[in-house]
Design an enzyme around this catalytic site. Structure first.
Site, PDB file in Angstrom:
ATOM      1  N   ARG A 162     -99.334  21.622 -21.715  1.00  0.00           N
ATOM      2  CA  ARG A 162     -98.183  20.695 -22.027  1.00  0.00           C
ATOM      3  C   ARG A 162     -97.268  20.437 -20.913  1.00  0.00           C
ATOM      4  O   ARG A 162     -96.037  19.799 -21.465  1.00  0.00           O
ATOM      5  CB  ARG A 162     -97.567  21.207 -23.438  1.00  0.00           C
ATOM      6  CG  ARG A 162     -98.492  21.285 -24.473  1.00  0.00           C
ATOM      7  CD  ARG A 162     -97.890  21.442 -25.879  1.00  0.00           C
ATOM      8  NE  ARG A 162     -98.607  21.623 -27.040  1.00  0.00           N
ATOM      9  CZ  ARG A 162     -99.141  20.601 -27.653  1.00  0.00           C
ATOM     10  NH1 ARG A 162     -98.972  19.307 -27.321  1.00  0.00           N
ATOM     11  NH2 ARG A 162    -100.187  20.835 -28.704  1.00  0.00           N
ATOM     12  N   GLY A 208    -102.331  19.116 -26.989  1.00  0.00           N
ATOM     13  CA  GLY A 208    -103.281  19.906 -27.975  1.00  0.00           C
ATOM     14  C   GLY A 208    -104.865  19.448 -27.997  1.00  0.00           C
ATOM     15  O   GLY A 208    -105.089  18.249 -27.531  1.00  0.00           O
ATOM     16  N   ASP A 216     -97.602  10.619 -25.452  1.00  0.00           N
ATOM     17  CA  ASP A 216     -96.804  11.079 -24.573  1.00  0.00           C
ATOM     18  C   ASP A 216     -97.532  11.503 -22.989  1.00  0.00           C
ATOM     19  O   ASP A 216     -97.172  11.056 -22.217  1.00  0.00           O
ATOM     20  CB  ASP A 216     -96.140  12.506 -24.772  1.00  0.00           C
ATOM     21  CG  ASP A 216     -95.011  12.378 -25.807  1.00  0.00           C
ATOM     22  OD1 ASP A 216     -94.565  11.301 -25.874  1.00  0.00           O
ATOM     23  OD2 ASP A 216     -94.619  13.403 -26.461  1.00  0.00           O
ATOM     24  N   LYS A 258    -106.392  10.431 -26.572  1.00  0.00           N
ATOM     25  CA  LYS A 258    -106.749  11.498 -27.656  1.00  0.00           C
ATOM     26  C   LYS A 258    -105.693  12.223 -28.282  1.00  0.00           C
ATOM     27  O   LYS A 258    -104.648  12.189 -27.989  1.00  0.00           O
ATOM     28  CB  LYS A 258    -106.991  12.742 -26.387  1.00  0.00           C
ATOM     29  CG  LYS A 258    -107.395  14.080 -27.070  1.00  0.00           C
ATOM     30  CD  LYS A 258    -106.309  15.203 -26.621  1.00  0.00           C
ATOM     31  CE  LYS A 258    -105.008  14.909 -26.659  1.00  0.00           C
ATOM     32  NZ  LYS A 258    -104.233  15.871 -26.622  1.00  0.00           N
ATOM     33  N   THR A 259    -106.011  12.305 -29.634  1.00  0.00           N
ATOM     34  CA  THR A 259    -105.354  12.816 -30.521  1.00  0.00           C
ATOM     35  C   THR A 259    -105.837  13.140 -31.889  1.00  0.00           C
ATOM     36  O   THR A 259    -106.116  12.051 -32.486  1.00  0.00           O
ATOM     37  CB  THR A 259    -103.718  12.433 -30.663  1.00  0.00           C
ATOM     38  OG1 THR A 259    -102.964  13.314 -31.648  1.00  0.00           O
ATOM     39  CG2 THR A 259    -103.533  10.835 -30.912  1.00  0.00           C
ATOM     40  N   ASP A 304    -104.218  13.517 -34.476  1.00  0.00           N
ATOM     41  CA  ASP A 304    -103.148  13.095 -35.566  1.00  0.00           C
ATOM     42  C   ASP A 304    -103.541  11.413 -35.801  1.00  0.00           C
ATOM     43  O   ASP A 304    -102.858  10.971 -36.829  1.00  0.00           O
ATOM     44  CB  ASP A 304    -101.723  13.081 -34.754  1.00  0.00           C
ATOM     45  CG  ASP A 304    -101.186  14.653 -34.937  1.00  0.00           C
ATOM     46  OD1 ASP A 304    -102.040  15.228 -35.336  1.00  0.00           O
ATOM     47  OD2 ASP A 304    -100.043  14.848 -34.219  1.00  0.00           O
TER      48      ASP A 304
END
Length: 550
Positions: A142, A78, A173, A199-200, A202
């Protein structure tokens, strides 16, 4: 490309770098490392990249006539604000090493590596994307790099382009896959290094060496602006409760950070729910109690923040979802029988095939949510938890609870709801100054690691609450973050997700204040991200980092 006035000005912004990256760089190796858990298993799986030392950069002596390096870059998973600046940092870093160095971007994520779809990223292209949000420079995807045939296809194009290294920009992941790829190429002595970047939005890819993942700062500032706007509206109209679901399936970092920024009346933390083994009924009673107490003061309005993945942290819901996954598994006899039923009869049939405890929970749900649990399935036949409208589930259940309380004389107010889900609104925002600087530094760090022949490392930039010039750049072996977890029925090495620490300073401060925020109106209105002006307004780090590093 048509650009806005802001984008035109932002293109001129030169991201700040740590002092150690401004001139010549010297790599200093620290202590040998080990994985966070399952050391023997991880070492056995990664014999060529396990136990490598931590690396920090210091100012060094200029090295002349360094050879050109060719690098491939992949955006994986994402989107997150700042990805373009990571690529810009890589580009500027390798060009500083040697002007003949080249950067290639693989299109559409890891699939571009496997399918040999790429573009050379020239100065002309890079300059269009500096300090902008999104991943549209090369796109993301993805596709998981897990199979040897994929690794071999990647090696083919790496050899065709004479690549020295691949940089994989992704979350836990994606960086797990990067580590597996680095080990595979090292074992074959393929001559292709692999470096990861954290990176994220979240915020669940973090540890001692990775203080925050990029994009988290910008995304939470965007969401907090929106939450502040809604709080201002709620405090103006004084007639609605706003239930806001926030992105972040596996951890509640986004919800906690936004709560610290905006001080809403209710914030649910999934990790706390799991730790206390709270039932859905207990959560509803807690929320209804706050609504009722505010109503006693004449305040029939408020704001509640709800993490996207809450449902999976409620023990009874976790059991229910597991039973539904087994019952409606693709190709099973029960799934075939379920599909033959009229839609109006399906929920009653499902309840009859659940255990008594799960049937009780299932029947307590609003019919629309119960139906979602039986219909929205992923390719593996599992409930798509992210699609469940948790904010509406709680809103409707709180409403039902308040109606019972009103009949019992325990509630005297009015309860109207508005529902929101903030997720995609923040993923591609123009990066804050912090993320613009941090991402550029991460990319530049990757170029230095590559030039020194390192593989299996993740770019690390620390000391992030200090001015950018005092940040500490270096590299951390990806294997240090790994443990073994069961995935699709098999034990696999994966980067351990970082959940909200219930003993951590950010959460403890939140707990100390949430009672005040619940019953009184102490909303904070952060406003939009600022790019120009005093440092104390424009270069702020997250509240989470401030508490963690205080």
């Amino acid at each position: 490309m048509n650009i806005s006035a802001l984008q035109k000005e932002r293109a001129k912004y030169q991201p700040k770098l740590p002092k150690s990256l401004v001139g010549a760089v010297k790599l200093v190796e620290g202590a040998k490392t080990q994985s966070v858990a399952d050391q023997k298993d991880i070492e056995k799986l990664f014999p060529n990249t396990y136990g490598m030392p931590l690396i920090t950069f210091e100012e060094g002596e200029v090295k002349k006539d360094r050879p050109a390096i060719n690098v491939g870059v992949i955006l994986s998973g994402g989107q997150a604000p700042g990805g373009h600046n990571v690529i810009s940092g890589i580009f500027d870093g390798i060009k500083k090493i040697n002007q003949e160095s080249r950067l290639y971007g693989f299109l559409g994520g890891p699939g571009g590596l496997v399918d040999h779809k790429y573009v050379e990223l020239t100065a002309e292209i890079i300059d269009e994307y500096r300090n902008t949000g999104g991943f549209d420079i090369i796109g993301s995807g993805r596709t998981k790099l897990e199979e040897e045939w994929q690794f071999d296809k990647g090696l083919e194009i790496a050899n065709d382009l004479n690549l020295n290294a691949l940089v994989i920009i992704g979350g836990d992941d994606s960086n797990t896959n990067a580590c597996v790829l680095a080990e595979y190429y090292a074992a074959k002595d393929a001559g292709v290094q692999v470096i990861g970047c954290p990176k994220t939005i979240d915020g669940d890819l973090k540890n001692e060496m990775i203080e925050t993942s990029f994009g988290f700062d910008t995304a939470t500032k965007v969401y907090s602006e929106l939450i502040g706007n809604i709080q201002r509206d709620a405090n103006s109209a004084k007639k609605y409760w706003h239930f806001i679901k926030l992105m972040g399936r596996s951890a509640s970092h986004i919800g906690l950070e936004c709560a610290l920024k905006t001080q809403p009346n209710i914030t649910l933390i999934s990790e706390e729910v799991a730790d206390k083994k709270q039932t859905l009924e207990e959560i509803v009673e807690y929320m209804a109690g706050i609504v009722a107490k505010r109503a006693e003061n004449g305040d029939n309005f408020g704001v509640a923040l709800i993490p996207e993945g809450l449902i999976e942290f409620i023990p009874e819901m976790k059991v229910l979802i597991s039973e539904l996954n087994d019952m409606l598994a693709e190709g099973s006899e029960t799934e075939k029988e379920f599909k033959m039923l009229k839609k109006s009869h399906r929920n009653e049939w499902v309840a009859g095939h659940l255990t008594d405890d799960s049937a009780k929970v299932f029947k307590s749900l609003p019919s629309g949510i119960a139906t979602q649990l039986t219909l929205d399935r992923d390719p593996h036949g599992n409930v798509q938890v992210s699609l469940i409208e948790t904010e509406k589930l709680l809103g409707e259940m709180v409403k039902a609870k308040l109606e019972k309380m009103k009949k019992a004389g325990e509630y005297v107010g009015k309860f109207g709801t508005q529902y929101h889900f903030f997720g995609y609104e923040g993923r591609c925002a123009a990066p804050s100054n912090f993320d613009a600087d941090y991402c550029y530094s991460l990319g530049y760090t990757a170029s230095v690691l590559i030039s020194d022949g390192k593989t299996g490392y993740m770019s690390s930039v620390r000391n992030l609450t200090a001015p950018a010039e005092d940040w500490i750049a270096g590299g951390v072996p990806v294997t240090t973050m790994m443990n073994m977890e069961k995935r699709h029925g098999h034990m696999k090495p994966v980067i351990q997700k970082a959940l909200v620490e219930l003993e951590g300073a950010p959460y403890k401060y939140f707990v100390s204040k949430r009672g005040e925020w619940a019953f009184t109106t102490q909303f904070v209105y952060p406003g939009p991200i600022q790019y120009f002006g005093p440092s104390e307004v424009c270069d702020l780090t997250t509240e989470t980092l401030k508490f963690e590093k205080a």
